[in-house]
Design an enzyme around this catalytic site. Structure first.
Site, PDB file in Angstrom:
ATOM      1  N   SER A   5       0.842  -1.191   0.000  1.00 50.07           N
ATOM      2  CA  SER A   5       0.000   0.000   0.000  1.00 50.07           C
ATOM      3  C   SER A   5       0.884   1.250   0.000  1.00 50.07           C
ATOM      4  CB  SER A   5      -0.954  -0.033   1.192  1.00 50.07           C
ATOM      5  OG  SER A   5      -1.967   0.937   1.072  1.00 50.07           O
ATOM      6  N   HIS A  24      -8.188  -5.108  -0.429  1.00 49.07           N
ATOM      7  CA  HIS A  24      -6.865  -4.493  -0.283  1.00 49.07           C
ATOM      8  C   HIS A  24      -6.139  -5.000   0.963  1.00 49.07           C
ATOM      9  CE1 HIS A  24      -3.730  -1.497  -0.667  1.00 49.07           C
ATOM     10  NE2 HIS A  24      -4.020  -0.986   0.514  1.00 49.07           N
ATOM     11  N   ASP A  39      -8.725  -6.635  -4.673  1.00 56.47           N
ATOM     12  CA  ASP A  39      -8.391  -5.269  -4.258  1.00 56.47           C
ATOM     13  C   ASP A  39      -9.137  -4.258  -5.129  1.00 56.47           C
ATOM     14  OD1 ASP A  39      -7.236  -2.883  -3.450  1.00 56.47           O
ATOM     15  OD2 ASP A  39      -5.195  -3.682  -3.387  1.00 56.47           O
TER      16      ASP A  39
END
Length: 580
Positions: A149, A512, A483
């Site tokens: 991320s 995610h 995601d």
């Protein structure tokens, strides 16, 4: 540089046992120079004689330097992050409340917390700041940088913003080369949730008077409702519809709603080599090798003003009392928002207790009123679905461990992420500092010309991005099939332009957040990648297993399996899912 074994003296940094080093001076990409900059970090393992067995781990938006908390199952002997073979390093990013300089840090120039006046930062800044720490620890080169991320963004920036060749490989997970309009929009919605809380007070919510009328800082006093709402919205983007349906359904979860994954369990490589589920399988580059056998500093007042305006951009203040901050003699700016240099000497009185109790509608509030009866409207409480209860629990949990100004700062850091933007710092002779700058022109003619200009601009930006990615070292790119925030199309873009890249897609119901929950699959692919790309580190251990277990009060049984054994403070692992 000054060092200490304890964290910065803010209530959030105290949650972690870590090291803190003070950097005398550091200039951000914005041109603002900070003085006496604290940097919090943790290490595991031991550096070898060559100083080249270092793994750098980069944390996500609300993470910390404590990898053991949020990626614990990946850390240990014969795991991906093996401290008996590698020197493992993770540092807290700029803007986070967990020890590195941020809104909760005391500004040495004013003697007060930076608050909303904390200058903006970028992942490029984090790389350069953390590089200083690595060099002070004796690290000569990095075997691999790994992060998911926001950590994946930092991971991608590392080879471009450190000396060429300093980073040998990267493993970015669930991330992108630049922040998408979709992600930017979610960040804006979350910031607006915080701004709309009356307790936000233009970012100076932590200031209050004590019994003696003296101004003090209380970081437990913050816009809890707005921050909780922002966390709830974020959580929905981190998960998937199927994960919520599978877990909650309409009430307690519908176990009959099963989904079929198109990706094999454990993940599959789909680019950079033969399609396979085997992490030890050679990539295209491995096979080829086998065949061959070989940024201008402003003055202090202006810098504070600029930082404050950037921090509060988009904030619609409806305050009529001017409770922005103390010690000034002017009113509001022309747009109705008070600024650090245009403010009235109006102090928030201590009798304003809004937001200091439990959040309205929170699980705690519902529990307090569990025995209450509605007067003439019956005796039933409103129906609370399990999904609602879970979100409220997560919101309350988050406000106890994070700061609202820090959340605003880091979401803006994410928005500014773009690998193709050149660094303004040339001190390290980095690749990023030599990238071609973006030249953006606006059209003022008709719609046809405007659309044509936009198409040319997008093509130019893609060319710049592909050029930046072409300088990346060998990469293992990991995406999560479900995601919806950083879609697999963005990981395919990375794999397309990075010369020696493999793309792995891992199935997960958790969207995610799969990069923080699919421990076994992620561990297998990273471990296999490191063994293939740098086998020299797996010939001998730097620390023996017995020595490691003795030093860490652990035994072999602690490393069995990848199941979640404890609640994560900074990650998404939940040992007791019924806690809420």
């Amino acid at each position: 540089m000054a060092s200490s074994s304890s964290s910065s003296n803010n209530p959030f940094a105290g949650l972690i046992s870590q090291n803190t080093t003070i950097i005398p001076s550091f200039t951000l990409e914005s041109g603002v120079t900070l003085q006496d900059v604290p940097v919090a970090y943790k290490t595991w393992g031991k550096l070898n004689e060559n100083g080249d067995n270092c793994l750098v781990i980069c944390h996500a938006l609300t993470g910390s330097a404590d990898v053991e908390d949020w990626w614990g199952p990946l850390l240990g002997p014969d795991r991906a992050f093996d401290p008996t073979r590698f020197f493992i390093f993770c540092a807290n990013v700029i803007g986070s409340p967990y020890g590195t300089v941020s809104s909760v840090t005391i500004n040495p120039e004013t003697g007060r917390p930076f608050g909303p006046e904390m200058p903006g930062s970028s992942p490029k800044d984090d790389v350069r700041l953390h590089y200083i720490i690595l060099k002070s620890l004796g690290v000569n080169s990095v075997a691999s940088v790994i992060g998911g991320s926001m950590g994946g963004m930092t991971c991608l920036e590392w080879p471009l913003n450190s000396p060429p060749g300093f980073v040998r490989s990267i493993v970015p997970l669930a991330t992108s080369a630049r922040h998408s309009a979709w992600c930017i929009s979610w960040g804006e919605a979350q910031r607006q949730s915080i701004y709309s809380d009356p307790d936000y007070k233009d970012g100076y919510y932590f200031e209050k008077q004590n019994e003696n009328g003296e101004m003090i800082n209380d970081f437990h006093q913050q816009p809890n409702r707005g921050l909780a709402a922002a966390r709830m919205a974020a959580l929905l983007t981190y998960r998937s519809r199927d994960s919520f349906e599978n877990r909650f359904g309409r009430r307690s979860g519908n176990k009959n709603n099963k989904t079929t994954n198109s990706v094999p369990k454990g993940g599959v490589r789909i680019m950079g080599g033969e399609k396979t589920t085997d992490p030890s399988s050679l990539s295209d580059s491995d096979f080829a090798k086998a065949q061959q056998k070989n940024s201008v500093q402003k003055d202090n007042v202006t810098a504070r003003e600029i930082a404050w305006r950037e921090h509060n951009d988009g904030h619609r203040s409806n305050s009529s009392t001017g409770i922005s901050r103390r010690g000034s003699d002017s009113g509001k700016s022309s747009n109705g928002i008070q600024t650090p240099d245009l403010e009235k000497s109006l102090i928030l009185q201590d009798n304003d207790k809004i937001g200091q109790g439990v959040a309205l509608g929170s699980v705690a509030a519902l529990n307090q009123n569990q025995d209450n009866k509605l007067n003439n409207e019956g005796d039933k409480q409103p129906k609370i679905f399990s999904a609602q209860s879970y979100l409220r629990y997560q919101g309350d949990k988050f406000t106890s461990r994070f700061d609202a100004n820090c959340y605003i700062h880091i979401t803006r850091k994410l928005d500014n992420h773009d690998l193709s933007l050149p660094s303004k710092d040339s001190s390290l002779n980095s690749i990023s500092s030599k990238l071609q700058p973006q030249i953006i022109t606006t059209s003022t003619t008709n719609d046809q010309d405007f659309n044509s200009d936009n198409e040319e601009l997008e093509l130019d930006l893609e060319n710049l991005l592909s050029k930046a990615l072409s300088f990346e070292p060998p990469a293992l790119i990991i995406g999560i099939e479900s995601d919806g925030l950083f879609t697999t199309s963005e990981q395919k873009e990375l794999a397309k332009f990075i010369p020696d890249a493999e793309l792995i897609v891992i199935p997960s119901l958790d969207g995610h957040d799969g990069f923080l929950l699919e421990f076994e699959a992620i561990n297998g692919w990273i471990d296999g990648f490191l063994k293939r790309k740098m086998p020299e580190f797996f010939k001998n251990r730097i620390i023996s297993i017995d020595q490691y277990n003795n030093n860490n009060n652990k035994n072999k049984n602690n490393q069995n399996g990848f199941e979640i054994k404890k609640e994560s403070v900074f990650g998404e692992a939940e040992a007791d899912v019924t806690r809420w």
